[in-house]
Design an enzyme around this catalytic site. Structure first.
Site, mmCIF file in Angstrom:
data_model
loop_
_atom_site.group_PDB
_atom_site.id
_atom_site.type_symbol
_atom_site.label_atom_id
_atom_site.label_comp_id
_atom_site.label_asym_id
_atom_site.label_seq_id
_atom_site.Cartn_x
_atom_site.Cartn_y
_atom_site.Cartn_z
ATOM 1 N N SER A 65 0.824 -1.215 0.000
ATOM 2 C CA SER A 65 0.000 0.000 0.000
ATOM 3 C C SER A 65 0.860 1.269 0.000
ATOM 4 O O SER A 65 1.997 1.275 0.477
ATOM 5 C CB SER A 65 -0.918 0.005 1.224
ATOM 6 O OG SER A 65 -1.674 -1.169 1.262
HETATM 7 N N1 SAM Z 1 -1.189 -3.906 3.442
HETATM 8 C C1 SAM Z 1 -0.409 -4.665 2.502
HETATM 9 C C2 SAM Z 1 1.016 -4.188 2.470
HETATM 10 O O1 SAM Z 1 1.349 -3.232 3.187
HETATM 11 O O2 SAM Z 1 1.797 -4.781 1.726
HETATM 12 C C3 SAM Z 1 -0.979 -4.575 1.132
HETATM 13 C C4 SAM Z 1 -2.133 -5.440 0.955
HETATM 14 S S1 SAM Z 1 -2.663 -5.608 -0.706
HETATM 15 C C5 SAM Z 1 -3.224 -4.018 -1.126
HETATM 16 C C6 SAM Z 1 -4.167 -6.535 -0.397
HETATM 17 C C7 SAM Z 1 -3.929 -7.947 0.004
HETATM 18 O O3 SAM Z 1 -5.183 -8.531 0.336
HETATM 19 C C8 SAM Z 1 -3.336 -8.817 -1.106
HETATM 20 O O4 SAM Z 1 -2.156 -9.407 -0.666
HETATM 21 C C9 SAM Z 1 -4.430 -9.855 -1.357
HETATM 22 O O5 SAM Z 1 -3.923 -11.135 -1.718
HETATM 23 C C10 SAM Z 1 -5.132 -9.886 -0.026
HETATM 24 N N2 SAM Z 1 -6.491 -10.425 -0.029
HETATM 25 C C11 SAM Z 1 -7.495 -10.231 -0.922
HETATM 26 N N3 SAM Z 1 -8.601 -10.902 -0.549
HETATM 27 C C12 SAM Z 1 -8.289 -11.541 0.622
HETATM 28 C C13 SAM Z 1 -9.011 -12.384 1.516
HETATM 29 N N4 SAM Z 1 -10.285 -12.732 1.322
HETATM 30 N N5 SAM Z 1 -8.356 -12.853 2.599
HETATM 31 C C14 SAM Z 1 -7.073 -12.531 2.843
HETATM 32 N N6 SAM Z 1 -6.334 -11.738 2.034
HETATM 33 C C15 SAM Z 1 -6.943 -11.237 0.943
#
Ligand code: SAM
Length: 217
Positions: A65
């Site tokens: 992010s």
């Molecule tokens: N906060 C993180 C960072 O600082 O790197 C970035 C997160 S990224 C924008 C969103 C994440 O949510 C991705 O890694 C994606 O695989 C995960 N994601 C999407 N749907 C999900 C779910 N149902 N359960 C767990 N993770 C999920």
């Protein structure tokens, strides 16, 4: 390749210009973001951009992010050091590390096992012992450790998953992006005894939350 001094001055710029300069005023959030080395959570090829104020690509076609959004979401959680936090979307683990600096315990769920494993390795190397990593569908939360004082979701859905609201303690705060691919808003939801109260924080753009109470695969 930037050296240590380059990275420190890029981090200082990020803190002054993109965080303090845009309304992230919480001293504890700024201190946590000054401490966590964002460069450790990125592929080496992107080191030059470690403190640029934008989301960057990581493994599994996901993103780390944008620092401003990490600051905004973390500030909205109003952490005081004792809270139990549930995070959905571990990704690189950067946001998790910021939470681990500011909360008592963090449970973080990621659907992609390689991302969870990479983040776990970094937490061990950086000495974060208050983080529990789980691989699975975060839209269902993690009832075993509920209720949580705070919940943060770093992927977008059209509405907050009912399971997460259920697992939030009364008085607790949930922060997540709500909307469709092209139009999303970062919302805080406070759980009160008379129901949820919602506040819009900012426009934003996140990857989709994929799961039983999110988008289909
Ligand atoms: N906060 C993180 C960072 O600082 O790197 C970035 C997160 S990224 C924008 C969103 C994440 O949510 C991705 O890694 C994606 O695989 C995960 N994601 C999407 N749907 C999900 C779910 N149902 N359960 C767990 N993770 C999920």
């Amino acid at each position: 390749m930037p050296d240590k001094a380059d990275l420190e001055s890029a981090k200082r710029r990020m803190l002054d210009r993109h965080l303090s300069g845009r309304g992230i005023r919480s001293p504890s959030v700024l201190a946590a973001m000054a401490k966590v080395p964002r460069q450790r959570f990125l592929p080496e090829a992107l080191l030059d951009e470690a403190y640029a104020d934008r989301a960057l690509p990581i493994e599994c076609e996901q993103t780390i992010s944008q620092p401003y959004i990490v600051g905004l979401m973390t500030q909205a959680l109003k952490l005081t050091g004792e809270e139990s936090v549930l995070e959905i979307g571990t990704g690189s683990g950067y946001q998790t590390a910021v939470l681990a600096e500011l909360a008592g315990q963090v449970v973080t769920i990621e659907r992609h096992a390689p991302l969870s494993a990479g983040a776990g390795q970094l937490f061990a190397e950086l000495g974060y012992e208050n983080v529990t990593l789980i691989v699975g569908d975060g839209t269902l939360g993690h009832a075993d450790r509920a209720p949580y004082d705070r919940i943060i979701v770093t992927a977008t859905a059209e509405r907050y998953p009912a399971a997460l609201y259920e697992q939030l303690r009364t008085g607790g705060i949930l922060v997540m992006p709500i909307g469709r691919q092209d139009k999303q808003v970062l919302q805080t939801v406070r759980k009160t005894s008379s129901g949820p109260t919602t506040t819009n924080l900012s426009g934003c753009r996140f990857v989709p939350l994929i799961g039983e109470q999110g988008w289909p695969e």
